[in-house]
Design a protein around this motif. Structure first.
Motif, PDB file in Angstrom:
ATOM      1  N   HIS A 115     -18.217  33.960  71.345  1.00 53.77           N
ATOM      2  CA  HIS A 115     -18.175  32.453  71.056  1.00 53.77           C
ATOM      3  C   HIS A 115     -19.580  32.188  70.549  1.00 53.77           C
ATOM      4  CE1 HIS A 115     -19.879  32.713  75.066  1.00 53.77           C
ATOM      5  NE2 HIS A 115     -20.710  31.654  74.576  1.00 53.77           N
ATOM      6  N   THR A 116     -19.598  30.938  69.942  1.00 54.76           N
ATOM      7  CA  THR A 116     -20.919  30.267  69.931  1.00 54.76           C
ATOM      8  C   THR A 116     -21.168  29.012  70.711  1.00 54.76           C
ATOM      9  OG1 THR A 116     -20.812  30.889  67.296  1.00 54.76           O
ATOM     10  CG2 THR A 116     -22.345  29.072  67.839  1.00 54.76           C
ATOM     11  N   ALA A 117     -22.434  28.774  71.270  1.00 52.77           N
ATOM     12  CA  ALA A 117     -22.264  27.672  72.046  1.00 52.77           C
ATOM     13  C   ALA A 117     -23.248  26.729  71.421  1.00 52.77           C
ATOM     14  CB  ALA A 117     -22.935  28.198  73.527  1.00 52.77           C
ATOM     15  N   LEU A 118     -23.279  25.436  71.864  1.00 58.71           N
ATOM     16  CA  LEU A 118     -24.071  24.238  71.657  1.00 58.71           C
ATOM     17  C   LEU A 118     -24.304  23.578  72.823  1.00 58.71           C
ATOM     18  CD1 LEU A 118     -22.357  22.440  68.536  1.00 58.71           C
ATOM     19  CD2 LEU A 118     -24.485  23.792  68.538  1.00 58.71           C
ATOM     20  N   HIS A 119     -25.547  23.339  73.048  1.00 61.24           N
ATOM     21  CA  HIS A 119     -26.102  22.446  74.237  1.00 61.24           C
ATOM     22  C   HIS A 119     -26.024  21.159  73.917  1.00 61.24           C
ATOM     23  CE1 HIS A 119     -26.873  26.188  76.615  1.00 61.24           C
ATOM     24  NE2 HIS A 119     -27.205  26.602  75.473  1.00 61.24           N
ATOM     25  N   ALA A 163     -29.686  25.519  64.348  1.00 50.36           N
ATOM     26  CA  ALA A 163     -28.650  26.115  63.661  1.00 50.36           C
ATOM     27  C   ALA A 163     -27.514  25.238  63.148  1.00 50.36           C
ATOM     28  CB  ALA A 163     -27.864  27.164  64.248  1.00 50.36           C
ATOM     29  N   HIS A 164     -26.497  25.549  62.301  1.00 47.48           N
ATOM     30  CA  HIS A 164     -25.428  24.792  62.067  1.00 47.48           C
ATOM     31  C   HIS A 164     -24.165  25.516  61.984  1.00 47.48           C
ATOM     32  CE1 HIS A 164     -25.952  26.144  57.534  1.00 47.48           C
ATOM     33  NE2 HIS A 164     -24.527  25.765  57.692  1.00 47.48           N
ATOM     34  N   LEU A 165     -22.858  24.782  62.258  1.00 46.81           N
ATOM     35  CA  LEU A 165     -21.708  25.352  62.202  1.00 46.81           C
ATOM     36  C   LEU A 165     -21.047  24.930  60.960  1.00 46.81           C
ATOM     37  CD1 LEU A 165     -20.490  24.008  65.793  1.00 46.81           C
ATOM     38  CD2 LEU A 165     -21.190  26.113  65.399  1.00 46.81           C
ATOM     39  N   ALA A 166     -20.341  25.763  60.420  1.00 45.21           N
ATOM     40  CA  ALA A 166     -19.585  25.717  59.025  1.00 45.21           C
ATOM     41  C   ALA A 166     -18.068  26.203  59.249  1.00 45.21           C
ATOM     42  CB  ALA A 166     -20.246  26.496  58.085  1.00 45.21           C
ATOM     43  N   PHE A 167     -17.094  25.214  58.660  1.00 45.69           N
ATOM     44  CA  PHE A 167     -15.742  25.210  58.765  1.00 45.69           C
ATOM     45  C   PHE A 167     -15.288  25.181  57.404  1.00 45.69           C
ATOM     46  CE2 PHE A 167     -16.870  23.504  62.770  1.00 45.69           C
ATOM     47  CZ  PHE A 167     -16.352  24.660  63.945  1.00 45.69           C
ATOM     48  N   THR A 168     -14.401  26.137  57.124  1.00 50.09           N
ATOM     49  CA  THR A 168     -13.534  26.015  55.810  1.00 50.09           C
ATOM     50  C   THR A 168     -12.311  25.883  55.853  1.00 50.09           C
ATOM     51  OG1 THR A 168     -13.859  27.198  53.686  1.00 50.09           O
ATOM     52  CG2 THR A 168     -13.482  28.498  55.484  1.00 50.09           C
ATOM     53  N   ALA A 187     -19.171  23.305  81.258  1.00 45.57           N
ATOM     54  CA  ALA A 187     -19.004  24.001  79.956  1.00 45.57           C
ATOM     55  C   ALA A 187     -17.665  23.791  79.582  1.00 45.57           C
ATOM     56  CB  ALA A 187     -19.547  25.532  79.811  1.00 45.57           C
ATOM     57  N   MET A 188     -17.437  23.851  78.281  1.00 46.50           N
ATOM     58  CA  MET A 188     -16.039  23.790  77.829  1.00 46.50           C
ATOM     59  C   MET A 188     -15.878  24.535  76.595  1.00 46.50           C
ATOM     60  SD  MET A 188     -14.273  20.164  76.306  1.00 46.50           S
ATOM     61  CE  MET A 188     -14.716  19.222  77.692  1.00 46.50           C
ATOM     62  N   LEU A 189     -14.626  25.501  76.583  1.00 44.45           N
ATOM     63  CA  LEU A 189     -14.502  26.312  75.544  1.00 44.45           C
ATOM     64  C   LEU A 189     -13.374  25.953  74.632  1.00 44.45           C
ATOM     65  CD1 LEU A 189     -15.261  29.121  74.301  1.00 44.45           C
ATOM     66  CD2 LEU A 189     -13.207  30.035  75.684  1.00 44.45           C
ATOM     67  N   LEU A 190     -13.784  25.651  73.485  1.00 42.29           N
ATOM     68  CA  LEU A 190     -12.826  25.147  72.265  1.00 42.29           C
ATOM     69  C   LEU A 190     -12.565  26.282  71.444  1.00 42.29           C
ATOM     70  CD1 LEU A 190     -14.716  21.938  71.371  1.00 42.29           C
ATOM     71  CD2 LEU A 190     -13.153  22.281  73.187  1.00 42.29           C
ATOM     72  N   ALA A 191     -11.324  26.095  70.483  1.00 46.50           N
ATOM     73  CA  ALA A 191     -11.234  27.312  69.573  1.00 46.50           C
ATOM     74  C   ALA A 191     -10.252  26.645  68.142  1.00 46.50           C
ATOM     75  CB  ALA A 191     -10.154  28.257  69.888  1.00 46.50           C
ATOM     76  N   THR A 192     -10.423  27.006  66.964  1.00 43.01           N
ATOM     77  CA  THR A 192      -9.689  26.712  65.803  1.00 43.01           C
ATOM     78  C   THR A 192      -8.356  26.850  66.227  1.00 43.01           C
ATOM     79  OG1 THR A 192     -10.414  28.903  64.983  1.00 43.01           O
ATOM     80  CG2 THR A 192     -11.630  27.048  64.179  1.00 43.01           C
ATOM     81  N   SER A 193      -7.548  26.398  65.468  1.00 41.41           N
ATOM     82  CA  SER A 193      -5.990  26.404  65.702  1.00 41.41           C
ATOM     83  C   SER A 193      -5.647  27.893  65.507  1.00 41.41           C
ATOM     84  CB  SER A 193      -5.250  25.688  64.887  1.00 41.41           C
ATOM     85  OG  SER A 193      -5.397  26.052  63.366  1.00 41.41           O
ATOM     86  N   ASP A 194      -6.261  28.864  64.769  1.00 39.21           N
ATOM     87  CA  ASP A 194      -5.845  30.292  64.469  1.00 39.21           C
ATOM     88  C   ASP A 194      -6.446  31.211  65.383  1.00 39.21           C
ATOM     89  OD1 ASP A 194      -8.326  30.520  63.495  1.00 39.21           O
ATOM     90  OD2 ASP A 194      -7.859  31.187  61.665  1.00 39.21           O
ATOM     91  N   GLY A 195      -7.590  30.624  66.183  1.00 38.66           N
ATOM     92  CA  GLY A 195      -8.087  31.283  67.459  1.00 38.66           C
ATOM     93  C   GLY A 195      -9.378  32.198  66.928  1.00 38.66           C
ATOM     94  N   SER A 196      -9.624  32.060  65.349  1.00 34.83           N
ATOM     95  CA  SER A 196     -10.682  32.884  64.877  1.00 34.83           C
ATOM     96  C   SER A 196     -12.245  32.499  65.456  1.00 34.83           C
ATOM     97  CB  SER A 196     -10.409  33.095  63.509  1.00 34.83           C
ATOM     98  OG  SER A 196     -10.853  31.760  62.642  1.00 34.83           O
ATOM     99  N   PHE A 197     -12.250  31.400  65.727  1.00 32.84           N
ATOM    100  CA  PHE A 197     -13.466  31.017  66.083  1.00 32.84           C
ATOM    101  C   PHE A 197     -13.408  30.107  67.318  1.00 32.84           C
ATOM    102  CE2 PHE A 197     -16.931  27.543  66.193  1.00 32.84           C
ATOM    103  CZ  PHE A 197     -17.980  28.399  66.191  1.00 32.84           C
ATOM    104  N   ARG A 198     -14.373  30.381  68.285  1.00 32.34           N
ATOM    105  CA  ARG A 198     -14.653  29.930  69.674  1.00 32.34           C
ATOM    106  C   ARG A 198     -16.054  29.096  69.740  1.00 32.34           C
ATOM    107  NH1 ARG A 198     -11.803  33.673  74.095  1.00 32.34           N
ATOM    108  NH2 ARG A 198     -13.913  34.281  74.175  1.00 32.34           N
TER     109      ARG A 198
END
Length: 150
Positions: free
Chosen positions: A5-9, A85-90, A51-62
């Motif tokens: 996973h990647t975390a953001l505070h 840093a930054h997050l990137a979605f495509t 904390a909370m864990l989220l994911a993309t609909s295909d589960g490829s990114f948490r």
């Protein structure tokens, strides 16, 4: 090795959840409050973390959203300072998601941009700003078509 996973505070868990779940469409997987070990892990004896864990609909990114109390002074990640840093979605319609996020009251560095060079030339890019100023890049490749690439 593989990505876990990647975390953001974040400064406000509910506000951040609205951005990432209601706005961007990530799915909520789990939420918890840390145990006694967290002070040692964080190097702050008095810290409490939710904390909370989220994911993309295909589960490829948490993505983990973490809120630590007492809250420390934050840097301004919207300025792309070293250490941030930054997050990137495509594979999304950048202009459509941008319009939805603006209608929900979120900010962006600019309107969507059509790059004229590099790997996304002919596509669309934009940096949204989450509630804490983190940059969230949306990438629409030039060959992306709804339902085909998503």
């Amino acid at each position: 090795m593989r990505h876990h996973h990647t975390a953001l505070h974040v400064s406000d868990m509910e506000r951040s959840e609205r951005f990432y779940v209601d706005g961007l469409g990530l799915e909520r997987l789990d939420a918890w409050t840390s145990g006694a070990y967290i002070g040692k892990l964080y190097g702050r004896a008095d810290v409490k973390v939710t904390a909370m864990l989220l994911a993309t609909s295909d589960g490829s990114f948490r993505l983990e959203l973490a809120h630590a109390e007492p809250l420390l002074t934050a840097v301004d990640p919207s300025q792309a300072q070293p250490g941030t840093a930054h997050l990137a979605f495509t594979d999304i319609d950048v202009r459509e998601v941008y319009a939805r996020m603006m209608a929900l009251g979120y900010g962006a560095i600019s309107e969507p941009v059509a790059p004229t060079s590099g790997p996304i030339a002919g596509g669309w890019l934009v940096y949204l700003l989450d509630p804490d100023g983190n940059r969230v890049e949306l990438i629409q490749p030039p060959d992306w078509r709804p339902g085909v690439n998503s």
